[in-house]
Design a protein around this motif. Structure first.
Motif, PDB file in Angstrom:
ATOM      1  N   SER A 229     -23.280  -6.133   1.723  1.00  0.00           N
ATOM      2  CA  SER A 229     -24.567  -5.433   1.795  1.00  0.00           C
ATOM      3  C   SER A 229     -24.441  -3.933   1.571  1.00  0.00           C
ATOM      4  O   SER A 229     -25.452  -3.254   1.390  1.00  0.00           O
ATOM      5  N   SER A 230     -23.233  -3.394   1.581  1.00  0.00           N
ATOM      6  CA  SER A 230     -23.019  -1.952   1.469  1.00  0.00           C
ATOM      7  C   SER A 230     -22.572  -1.589   0.058  1.00  0.00           C
ATOM      8  O   SER A 230     -21.906  -2.381  -0.622  1.00  0.00           O
ATOM      9  N   LEU A 231     -22.915  -0.392  -0.365  1.00  0.00           N
ATOM     10  CA  LEU A 231     -22.594   0.032  -1.728  1.00  0.00           C
ATOM     11  C   LEU A 231     -21.147   0.518  -1.844  1.00  0.00           C
ATOM     12  O   LEU A 231     -20.467   0.222  -2.828  1.00  0.00           O
ATOM     13  N   VAL A 232     -20.701   1.278  -0.862  1.00  0.00           N
ATOM     14  CA  VAL A 232     -19.340   1.821  -0.854  1.00  0.00           C
ATOM     15  C   VAL A 232     -18.702   1.469   0.485  1.00  0.00           C
ATOM     16  O   VAL A 232     -19.246   1.788   1.545  1.00  0.00           O
ATOM     17  N   ASN A 233     -17.550   0.805   0.451  1.00  0.00           N
ATOM     18  CA  ASN A 233     -16.838   0.404   1.670  1.00  0.00           C
ATOM     19  C   ASN A 233     -15.541   1.207   1.779  1.00  0.00           C
ATOM     20  O   ASN A 233     -14.704   1.178   0.867  1.00  0.00           O
ATOM     21  N   ILE A 234     -15.395   1.925   2.882  1.00  0.00           N
ATOM     22  CA  ILE A 234     -14.258   2.813   3.095  1.00  0.00           C
ATOM     23  C   ILE A 234     -13.145   2.077   3.828  1.00  0.00           C
ATOM     24  O   ILE A 234     -13.400   1.325   4.772  1.00  0.00           O
ATOM     25  N   VAL A 235     -11.897   2.296   3.395  1.00  0.00           N
ATOM     26  CA  VAL A 235     -10.719   1.798   4.123  1.00  0.00           C
ATOM     27  C   VAL A 235      -9.847   3.000   4.455  1.00  0.00           C
ATOM     28  O   VAL A 235      -9.447   3.745   3.560  1.00  0.00           O
TER      29      VAL A 235
END
Length: 335
Positions: A229-235
Motif C-alpha cells: 500500500s506504500s509508495l516508498v518502503n525504507i529499510v
C-alpha cells in the motif's frame, strides 16, 4: 535426511526459524525441532545471577544432546549459535552426527559463537560481518549463506481503498526500534510517513515521528499490506557504531518479494546481491534519503520498473528453497 534444527521460535511473529522449518519439510526432509530459548528461569533473574544463567544454559544443552541421542539425526543444524555450547556439538559429533552452524544475528554478543565455531563441521554465515569476525579468530572455512524470502508468504497483497487508508502512506518503515533508525527517520518526518514495529514507545516525547509510529508486532499478512500500500518502503539496518553489520536483513528479500519499491541504506551485502537502480535503490546519508524519496515519489513508472525487476530477481535467486538446497549440497559434498 533427518535434520535436528535448533533455533528460536518467536511467539509474536515468524522469523528465519519458521521459514527454514517449512522449507526443510517442503524439500522432503524429516524435521526434529528444538527451541534453544526454552529456559525455565525468567530472563530478569538469569541476567542478574550468573550461576542461574549457567545452570539453565547447561540444562538446555543437555536437553538438546538428549534429543540428538534419542533421534540420531543425520544432521544437527544450529541457527544463531549463541546458546549452544562447544561440548554439546562435540558430543553429538562423537555419535556420528554431522553438525552445521548458520549465524543469523547481528554479532553484538558473538563470543559464544566464536568459542563454539571450531567444533562444527560446517559454518554458514547470514552476513559477511560474521565471516570477517570468524576469519580474524582463525576460523576461515565458512560459507556465505544470506537470508531469503518465502514467495508463498511474501507476495504482493490485494489491497482495496480501506486497506490503503489503514496501512498505506507515501513512505513507510517496518521494523523494530533502534536509535540509529530513529535518527534517520526523524530527518524525513516532513513526508507522509508511517512507522510500524515493536519498541517505538521508547522514542523521546518530543520526537517529530512520535505520532507517526505504531508500536505493534505485525503478522506477515499485515505488513505485506503495508509494503503493497506504500509508495516508498525504507529499510534501515541496525548500526551502533561498534558492532560490524554488513548483512542484508530478511526485510530486504521479503519487501522485494512483495513487489515493493525499496530504499535501502548502504549495506555491503545488499550491494553484492542487488543492483542499485535496477532491483532497489540505495541511500547513503539522511540528506541523500530525503532527495531520493522526493525523486522517486515523482517517478511512479521508474519505481514500478525497479520494483518489478527486484521482485523477479528475488523470487528466482533468493528464496529459502535456494538457500537450503545450497546449504545441504555443500554438506553432502563434504564442504
Amino acid at each position: 535426511m533427518r535434520i535436528l534444527f535448533s533455533s528460536y521460535h518467536n511467539p509474536s511473529f515468524w522469523t528465519i526459524t519458521e521459514y527454514t522449518e517449512k522449507t526443510l519439510m517442503k524439500l522432503g526432509h524429516e524435521l526434529i525441532p528444538f527451541d534453544d530459548r526454552a529456559f525455565i528461569i525468567p530472563d530478569r533473574l538469569r541476567r542478574n545471577a550468573r550461576f542461574l544463567q549457567n545452570w539453565d544454559l547447561n540444562r538446555l544443552n543437555r536437553r538438546l544432546f538428549s534429543l540428538a541421542s534419542a533421534t540420531q539425526p543425520d544432521l544437527c543444524l544450529v541457527a544463531g549459535g549463541n546458546r549452544i555450547l562447544p561440548e554439546t556439538i562435540q558430543k553429538m559429533k562423537s555419535q556420528g552426527i554431522q553438525t552445521a552452524l548458520w549465524t543469523i544475528d547481528v554479532p553484538r554478543s558473538f563470543q559464544p559463537v566464536l568459542d563454539a565455531a571450531p567444533s562444527y563441521d560446517f559454518i554458514f554465515c547470514g552476513g559477511t560481518e560474521a565471516q570477517k569476525l570468524l576469519s580474524e579468530a582463525g576460523i576461515p572455512n565458512t560459507h556465505w549463506l544470506p537470508f531469503a524470502c518465502d514467495p508463498e508468504v511474501h507476495q504482493p497483497a490485494d489491497v482495496d481503498s480501506e486497506d490503503r487508508k489503514k496501512w498505506g502512506s507515501e513512505v513507510s518503515f517496518v521494523g523494530s526500534f533502534y536509535p540509529n533508525r530513529a535518527q534517520v527517520l526523524e530527518k524525513i518526518s516532513d513526508f507522509d510517513l508511517k512507522v510500524w514495529g515493536p519498541g517505538w514507545d521508547k522514542l523521546a516525547k518530543n520526537s517529530p515521528i512520535k505520532k507517526l509510529c505504531s508500536d505493534a508486532r505485525l503478522k506477515p499478512e499485515e505488513w505485506i499490506k503495508i509494503f503493497s500500500s506504500s509508495l516508498v518502503n525504507i529499510v534501515i539496518h541496525y548500526q551502533d557504531g561498534k558492532t560490524p553489520c554488513f548483512q542484508a536483513a530478511p526485510r530486504v528479500y521479503e519487501g522485494l518479494a512483495c513487489r515493493s519499491f525499496l530504499l535501502v541504506d548502504d549495506q555491503r551485502d545488499v550491494k553484492s546481491l542487488f543492483q542499485d537502480g535496477k532491483h532497489l535503490a540505495i541511500f547513503e546519508k539522511p540528506e541523500d534519503l530525503k532527495k531520493k524519496i522526493a525523486y522517486y515519489l515523482n517517478k511512479p513508472e521508474e519505481r514500478n520498473r525497479i520494483a518489478t525487476q527486484g521482485h523477479e530477481e528475488v523470487v528466482h535467486k533468493h528464496t529459502y528453497v535456494h538457500r537450503l538446497k545450497k546449504m545441504l549440497s555443500v554438506i553432502e559434498a563434504g564442504g
